[in-house]
Enzyme design. Sequence first.
Site, PDB file in Angstrom:
ATOM      1  N   ARG A 100       0.837  -1.203   0.000  1.00  0.00           N
ATOM      2  CA  ARG A 100       0.000   0.000   0.000  1.00  0.00           C
ATOM      3  C   ARG A 100       0.882   1.268   0.000  1.00  0.00           C
ATOM      4  O   ARG A 100       0.562   2.255  -0.642  1.00  0.00           O
ATOM      5  CB  ARG A 100      -0.873  -0.060   1.262  1.00  0.00           C
ATOM      6  CG  ARG A 100      -1.903   0.993   1.357  1.00  0.00           C
ATOM      7  CD  ARG A 100      -3.114   0.651   0.530  1.00  0.00           C
ATOM      8  NE  ARG A 100      -4.036   1.775   0.606  1.00  0.00           N
ATOM      9  CZ  ARG A 100      -5.317   1.705   0.318  1.00  0.00           C
ATOM     10  NH1 ARG A 100      -5.849   0.576  -0.089  1.00  0.00           N
ATOM     11  NH2 ARG A 100      -6.084   2.766   0.405  1.00  0.00           N
ATOM     12  N   ILE A 138      -8.020   5.820   0.689  1.00  0.00           N
ATOM     13  CA  ILE A 138      -7.372   6.642   1.714  1.00  0.00           C
ATOM     14  C   ILE A 138      -5.895   6.758   1.332  1.00  0.00           C
ATOM     15  O   ILE A 138      -5.227   5.734   1.136  1.00  0.00           O
ATOM     16  CB  ILE A 138      -7.481   5.949   3.105  1.00  0.00           C
ATOM     17  CG1 ILE A 138      -8.947   5.618   3.431  1.00  0.00           C
ATOM     18  CG2 ILE A 138      -6.837   6.809   4.182  1.00  0.00           C
ATOM     19  CD1 ILE A 138      -9.844   6.792   3.627  1.00  0.00           C
ATOM     20  N   HIS A 180     -17.280  14.800   0.851  1.00  0.00           N
ATOM     21  CA  HIS A 180     -17.847  13.620   1.511  1.00  0.00           C
ATOM     22  C   HIS A 180     -19.371  13.768   1.604  1.00  0.00           C
ATOM     23  O   HIS A 180     -19.853  14.841   1.967  1.00  0.00           O
ATOM     24  CB  HIS A 180     -17.237  13.484   2.923  1.00  0.00           C
ATOM     25  CG  HIS A 180     -17.774  12.300   3.657  1.00  0.00           C
ATOM     26  ND1 HIS A 180     -17.374  11.014   3.377  1.00  0.00           N
ATOM     27  CD2 HIS A 180     -18.706  12.207   4.634  1.00  0.00           C
ATOM     28  CE1 HIS A 180     -18.034  10.173   4.163  1.00  0.00           C
ATOM     29  NE2 HIS A 180     -18.845  10.873   4.933  1.00  0.00           N
ATOM     30  N   ASP A 207      -6.639  15.021   6.227  1.00  0.00           N
ATOM     31  CA  ASP A 207      -5.494  14.795   7.118  1.00  0.00           C
ATOM     32  C   ASP A 207      -5.258  13.286   7.204  1.00  0.00           C
ATOM     33  O   ASP A 207      -5.767  12.539   6.361  1.00  0.00           O
ATOM     34  CB  ASP A 207      -5.701  15.482   8.480  1.00  0.00           C
ATOM     35  CG  ASP A 207      -6.832  14.840   9.274  1.00  0.00           C
ATOM     36  OD1 ASP A 207      -7.386  13.803   8.831  1.00  0.00           O
ATOM     37  OD2 ASP A 207      -7.157  15.374  10.349  1.00  0.00           O
TER      38      ASP A 207
HETATM   39  C1  GAR Z   1     -19.824  11.911  -4.041  1.00  0.00           C
HETATM   40  O1  GAR Z   1     -21.082  11.963  -3.431  1.00  0.00           O
HETATM   41  C2  GAR Z   1     -18.717  11.945  -3.012  1.00  0.00           C
HETATM   42  O2  GAR Z   1     -19.031  12.690  -1.878  1.00  0.00           O
HETATM   43  C3  GAR Z   1     -18.610  10.492  -2.648  1.00  0.00           C
HETATM   44  O3  GAR Z   1     -18.691   9.830  -3.871  1.00  0.00           O
HETATM   45  C4  GAR Z   1     -19.595  10.562  -4.718  1.00  0.00           C
HETATM   46  C5  GAR Z   1     -18.935  10.698  -6.059  1.00  0.00           C
HETATM   47  O4  GAR Z   1     -19.848  11.122  -7.018  1.00  0.00           O
HETATM   48  N1  GAR Z   1     -17.373  10.224  -1.957  1.00  0.00           N
HETATM   49  C6  GAR Z   1     -17.282   9.412  -0.929  1.00  0.00           C
HETATM   50  O5  GAR Z   1     -18.200   8.733  -0.511  1.00  0.00           O
HETATM   51  C7  GAR Z   1     -15.911   9.378  -0.293  1.00  0.00           C
HETATM   52  N2  GAR Z   1     -15.977   8.741   0.988  1.00  0.00           N
HETATM   53  P1  GAR Z   1     -19.361  11.478  -8.485  1.00  0.00           P
HETATM   54  O6  GAR Z   1     -18.407  10.355  -8.942  1.00  0.00           O
HETATM   55  O7  GAR Z   1     -20.598  11.508  -9.307  1.00  0.00           O
HETATM   56  O8  GAR Z   1     -18.671  12.804  -8.429  1.00  0.00           O
END
Ligand code: GAR
EC number: 2.1.2.2
Length: 209
Positions: A74, A101, A118, A150
């Site tokens: 990783r 991550i 998020h 972070d």
């Molecule tokens: C978004 O809602 C983003 O917040 C989420 O993935 C989606 C991507 O949508 N991210 C996470 O859940 C990260 N933990 P998109 O590919 O249509 O932009």
Amino acid sequence: MAESQAAKRLVVLVSGSGTNLQALLDTVAATGTEAYGAEIVAVGADRDGIEGLARAERAGLPTFVCRVKDHGTRAEWDAALAGAVAAYEPDLVVSAGFMKIVGKEFLALFGGRFVNTHPALLPSFPGAHGVRDALAYGARVTGCTVHFVDDGVDTGPIIAQGVVEIRDEDDESALHERIKEVERRLLVDVVGRLARNGYRIEGRKVVIQ
Ligand code: GAR
């Protein structure tokens, strides 16, 4: 006349459909890089064959893929990702649905300028299933959080949040779609303001100048 500031260079990281990336692409195209304050210089992903990469290719942008399974550890993947992003000399890196991550090496290079979005109101419901977890908990409101990354999972300083009401009839997909409508506008607004105005991070507070 004051010398105009050069547009900030953005690298955007994606893992899926890339609608947040598309919102950034559309805004830069409609507003112009100088007025928006930033240009997308490359799009990276942790997997092939996703719509997010196709969107970047249609926009004529360079793309790269850095897959965990192509690296022995990783940490090696993290270093390779950091190197691939660094090659584009970004001022800001945006995780727009990037479902990995990052590690020490990436944060050593991009800490304080790595922005994530998020789909929940942090610090509630961090992790990979923010929408599902808020629904299962019975929360009445949720939303989205744009924050600096972070070394924790969704724990970095919050830049902005948007609120979305949860409806009785919501399932994960309907709720996520409504969150993403708010999220796309929020991300575009935040990235533009960070790029145009500059910012500082004071502990947990982000001050956009
Ligand atoms: C978004 O809602 C983003 O917040 C989420 O993935 C989606 C991507 O949508 N991210 C996470 O859940 C990260 N933990 P998109 O590919 O249509 O932009």
